[in-house]
Motif scaffolding. Sequence first.
Motif, short mmCIF file in Angstrom:
data_model
loop_
_atom_site.label_atom_id
_atom_site.label_comp_id
_atom_site.label_asym_id
_atom_site.label_seq_id
_atom_site.Cartn_x
_atom_site.Cartn_y
_atom_site.Cartn_z
N ARG A 193 -3.55 6.45 5.24
CA ARG A 193 -4.29 5.56 4.33
C ARG A 193 -5.49 6.27 3.74
O ARG A 193 -5.76 6.23 2.53
N GLN B 123 -6.23 7.84 -0.26
CA GLN B 123 -7.38 7.39 -1.04
C GLN B 123 -8.39 8.52 -1.22
O GLN B 123 -9.57 8.28 -1.49
N LYS C 76 0.81 -1.21 0.00
CA LYS C 76 0.00 0.00 0.00
C LYS C 76 0.84 1.26 0.00
O LYS C 76 0.42 2.29 -0.51
N GLU C 77 2.02 1.18 0.61
CA GLU C 77 2.88 2.36 0.65
C GLU C 77 4.31 1.96 0.97
O GLU C 77 4.55 1.00 1.71
N GLU D 215 -1.33 6.10 10.94
CA GLU D 215 -1.52 5.25 9.77
C GLU D 215 -2.90 5.45 9.16
O GLU D 215 -3.05 5.51 7.94
N TYR E 206 -4.01 -5.16 7.41
CA TYR E 206 -2.82 -4.33 7.18
C TYR E 206 -1.66 -4.80 8.05
O TYR E 206 -1.83 -5.12 9.22
#
Length: 924
Positions: free
Chosen positions: A416, A420, A67-68, A412, A103
């Motif tokens: 996230r 998005q 995701k990152e 976090e 996650y």
Amino acid sequence: MAETGSHDAPETTHADTKIPTLLMQGVPLLKVSAKKVKTVMFYLDADQGRITWESKKGGLICVENIKEIRAGPDARNYREQFKIGSDAEGRWLTLVYTVEGKYKTLHVVALTKDVMDMWLSTLTQLYDVRQELMNGLGNPETRELIWEKSYWRHADNDVDQKINFSDVERMCKLLNIRSPRDDLLARFKAADTRGDGYLDFSDFQRFVKLLKARPEIEKLYHDTRGHCEFDLSVFVTFMRDSQKSNLNIAELEKIFKKYAQPMAATKEAKGDHARQVPVILPPANVQHESTSGSISQALKASASVGASLSPQSHLVLTHSPDPIPSTSSSSDRVTACLSSSSSSSGKNLSTPLIFTLDAFSTFLFSADNAVFFDQPNLIWHDMTRPLPDYFISSSHNTYLIGSQLIGASTVEGYIRALLQSCRSVELDIYDGDTEPCVYHGKTLTTKVSVREICEAIAKYAFISSPYPIIISAEIHCGLPQQEKLAEIMKEVFGDTLIQAPLGDNFDFQCLPSPEDLKGKVMLKAKNLYVSPTQQMQSKDVTVDAESSTTETTSASDTEALKRLESEVKYEIKQEVSDLKSEFKKVGKIVDRVRRRPSVSASTIPITPARSSSSGGEKSVEKPKVKMSLALVGLLVYTVGVKCRGINKKEHYKPEHLFSLSEKTANKIIKQSVHDIIKHNRTHLVRIYPSGTRLNSSNYEPHRFWASGAQLVAINWQTTDLGYMINHAMFQRNGRCGYVLKPKALRDNDKSLLAIRTKHVIDVTIISAQQLPCLRDERGRDIIENSFIDPFVEVSVHVPEWTHSPFLPENPPVYSPGTSGSAVTPSSGRTVTYKTSVVKNNGFNPTWEQTLSVPFDCVGDMMDLVFLKFEVKHDGVERNDSLALYCVPLGSLQQGYRHLPLHDSQLSQYLFSTLFVHTSIRTLS
């Protein structure tokens, strides 16, 4: 060990990707966790798209699940959390990824700076390429080559770069292909051009093309073109009649030329159309957007196309109720337009262009034939209207990454959500040791500093969207740390923080637009000076102002006082009016009581007067909550107030915003839906999940969008149905986090909401391509006994704008496919049907079943009706989804489309698609 990380480390072109040999052979890194720091060997496999490391459980991260990627200062909070010295900052790497819907993070420290640079640059390029592919179905050339290289590695276990038939059988098992051995052997021999019993990579590519033959597309191709060439007129007819395209002739001609080829170049193969195997590869003249980096360039290298093999017998395609019309009659209607378009463009028509089977296949799979109307990064809604005219992507308890009861509070969640394009985040702020902190009150959740959160918001706020952020704050801290909070926000956000109306217009009559507020941060909190629960007289304001720790009156404080004075006067006027009304009611009750002869004075309840002096019964007065003027000065366009009801008697200023729990919102909608729709045309309203959702589950947000509510907050840490619908809604308008509300919710024309229509969406599930393998809890493919028995569920989710599910009055109109069956609705507004099961085929299952699903619509608000596809495995007791796709009907492109399929975290699979035909019928 320092020499290991030298820049002179050799590189190898592996899987057409330049990967440093060092990373392929393995590099020792320090793996950091809460328990310990230890040296572990890490490997990068570009062909498989995965990072592996030595571990008892088998360490594995798929690149598409990342995701990152954070390195150095970007991961400083993790380094400090693990108490690792600052000398390691330049060698620190953190990967945020998902496994089985959860996650996870991986933290490593390279032994040298050079090794870290090597890892970071290579991994970033791989990540960028795959992220680009996970945005729809574009770049088929790159996608195809990645697939081929991935499975070539599965098949080729030796160093000779050749595979035999046994290797092919093993690979087909991995691909969920249970094809007859003789058929597989025939394809193998057709690809083995030298006849030596082995396939090199070029032969393997030829074999893959035979394996991926699409007889259903070949059937559609011949049905569409009939007995004539597939020229521009046939293409226009197909787009108009089947694909329901509204593009003009010039736009359609541009798309046609992008894929078509000159007839002269295809004349030799003209008589062999029936024997041609369809291959989804772009023709030579198709241009794709470039991707930076040597990896992308290498991946886009094209391979030669080999000999073809006669496909299997044609499959009979079950079309929607409206069959494709013959091309001859339709061609007559567009010939004049096409002639005019061609002549005006000055093109030479001596060599006409046509669609070959390959070109048609490529077009069907391309971004030009995407199922989703909105395209990534294309902001096309009018962004100059007032804020209340938009749905705004919003999160609830943004700081949590687990449950509301015992989850961890962290930055976090903000990172996230913001990446998005979430545009409204929440902070629950309490007194900390030295500075205010954020956590979920009266629970066991951990705490995180407000400063850290503000710094994360400032850094990530406008990466994915340029439009304004709303920080929804619940402030529970005392006056000193309120002052500190205001100081932190001013310091961290600087000029991006709204501290006064734009242009110093204090007497605004409506809220500004997202365009006006581009790049701005707004604070939303309850202003206690105007809250009915804590009404302040003018003298109270003076007391609080004097108790403030601010020595001098700044310009922002002066502005705050001006607004405050206006607010107080307005509230006092409203309160006096309310008191007069209450006195009249009390007077009438007293008069009625007095007129009753059977009631004595002793039976009338008397409330003892409260007294703060000695003598008599004393009442305990609650301490008055105070609010910092510095904080009040930050409340400009989003001033939190308590909802006093929604009716003609209650008046709210344009900036007044109240928050409603889902329970309260449901009650208001049930009692007076038209009143709240009217209110939401001019004011912002925030709705949040009930506190009883301890597992952080979500409601279905389209119910509240249908009332016009803009800030419908979602628990982003939980990817359930509610999250899925929210995700589908905000894929629209370039994924910028703002979506223009339907006209019926914006305009004052009551007749729009009176429009009620009945519809049926006919969905033909034709086939699926390369469904994902079953995986274990570590994300590894399960090879043994893992054949998939897939079926597809199609469901329509409608807001509760009527009291019962729509069922057509005339039963013959509602006719689901003969082999489709109904599924018990999960709610009164969800209708679901499913296909039959295809046994032992996850590679290219074919259903060709039509499911007809009814739904109703109010005010032509198709944007609030959602269509969901779920591919499931019949062998799983819980029927968990293998893959899924969700789209608002307002963004659905009808006709023949390939749906990009996603996992449970809504990350797109690189290779899995569902081929469908959809059409919407209006019954009344």
